[in-house]
Design a protein around this motif. Structure first.
Motif, short mmCIF file in Angstrom:
data_model
loop_
_atom_site.label_atom_id
_atom_site.label_comp_id
_atom_site.label_asym_id
_atom_site.label_seq_id
_atom_site.Cartn_x
_atom_site.Cartn_y
_atom_site.Cartn_z
N ASP A 1 -7.25 6.84 -0.60
CA ASP A 1 -7.45 5.80 0.41
C ASP A 1 -8.88 5.27 0.39
N MET B 1 -9.18 2.91 -2.60
CA MET B 1 -8.44 1.68 -2.30
C MET B 1 -9.17 0.82 -1.27
N ALA B 2 -9.61 1.47 -0.19
CA ALA B 2 -10.23 0.72 0.91
C ALA B 2 -11.59 0.15 0.52
N SER C 1 -2.50 -9.83 2.55
CA SER C 1 -1.85 -8.52 2.56
C SER C 1 -0.44 -8.59 3.15
N THR D 1 -1.43 -2.96 3.27
CA THR D 1 -2.90 -2.96 3.22
C THR D 1 -3.50 -3.85 4.29
N VAL E 1 -6.38 -2.53 6.38
CA VAL E 1 -7.66 -2.47 5.66
C VAL E 1 -8.30 -3.85 5.58
N THR E 2 -7.52 -4.84 5.17
CA THR E 2 -8.08 -6.17 4.97
C THR E 2 -8.40 -6.85 6.30
N ALA F 1 -8.29 2.84 6.85
CA ALA F 1 -7.33 3.52 5.97
C ALA F 1 -7.09 4.95 6.43
#
Length: 288
Positions: free
Chosen positions: A180, A183-184, A208, A224, A227-228, A252
């Motif tokens: 995570d 990714m984040a 997303s 996602t 996160v975005t 995340a």
């Protein structure tokens, strides 16, 4: 608050039930991208404010209505295999009571968001907070597994076991956390940069949300938008891509904790991304 908006939100909830909660949310993403395009071209934010996040396609209306309708269809009508399934268009059952439930929760979402945003004026993303509130109400009204789900694996019914992995821990594993974070950080830096140069905090969120069309098609594309959304908000308010990325990581991690504790061994959906968004937005708005 007006009668017209209440009626529109009923229709939005019906729409979410008809086509399914996730497909309705995907429409939120695509229409949001259209709204972003209009704003970038110098037009008004009407599509973003009044449609994408308003009484028609707002996640607190259409998505939440679809979630509640799925919980009702599975746990009360016994038509849907699992109330956790947000991908199925409930039109397949041709049951008017399912549509009515979706519409009622669409209205509930509109009213709760009005309470949070206008009357109480909470310093957070009230749409996301309303999505969580609606999911909790739907579970308590239509579900059987309780707010935190069934914690004793021996009590998990065959129906739940078939659709939900039995989790005994309340914190994500180190492997999950590491994944995570990577990714984040990646998404957080990119979206933060975009948010700052365009001045549009929700652009990453809309991308997303639209990307979930591949999830609907069966591909392993993750959610996602928590996160975005948070990266865009934090960067927009702070002016720093690094702060945006930092809050993306926090979002995340909170997502994983909420998913483990509120969406495991359950028979309805309480949205982990929405929970992560409103918690992080509260922190961001408190700081900046």
């Amino acid at each position: 608050m007006s009668l017209e908006l209440i009626l529109i939100s009923f229709g939005g909830g019906v729409f979410g039930a008809l086509i399914g909660a996730l497909p309705a949310f995907i429409f939120t993403g695509f229409v949001g991208l259209i709204g972003v395009g209009v704003v970038c071209a110098g037009g008004p934010p009407t599509i973003l404010n009044d449609i994408t996040f308003g009484a028609f396609l707002g996640p607190h209306v259409a998505f939440a209505g679809g979630v509640a309708a799925a919980a009702f269809a599975a746990n009360k009508k016994k038509l849907l295999e699992s109330g956790m399934d947000t991908t199925i268009p409930l039109n397949k059952f041709q049951d008017k009571s399912i549509l009515i439930v979706g519409g009622i929760f669409g209205v509930l979402g509109h009213l709760v968001n009005y309470l949070y945003a206008t009357i109480i004026t909470l310093p957070t993303d009230t749409v996301a907070m309303t999505v969580v509130t609606s999911g909790i109400i739907a579970r308590l009204v239509f579900g059987r597994t309780g707010l935190l789900g069934i914690r004793n694996p021996s009590r998990v019914t065959a129906e739940i076991a078939a659709t939900s992995e039995v989790e005994r821990h309340i914190l994500p594993t180190s492997k999950t956390i590491t994944y995570d974070i990577i990714m984040a950080l990646g998404l957080g830096i990119v979206v933060s940069y975009i948010s700052i140069i365009t001045g549009i905090a929700v652009l990453g969120f809309c991308v997303s949300a639209a990307s979930l069309i591949f999830t609907q098609m069966g591909y392993p594309v993750p959610a996602t938008h928590h996160v975005t959304s948070i990266a865009g908000l934090a960067a927009f308010m702070s002016g720093s891509i690094y702060i945006g990325a930092l809050f993306a990581v926090l979002a995340a991690i909170i997502f994983e904790i909420v998913a483990l504790n509120f969406n495991s061994n359950c028979d309805s959906h309480i949205d982990p991304p929405a929970a992560s968004i409103f918690i992080c937005a509260f922190i961001i708005m408190g700081i900046f």
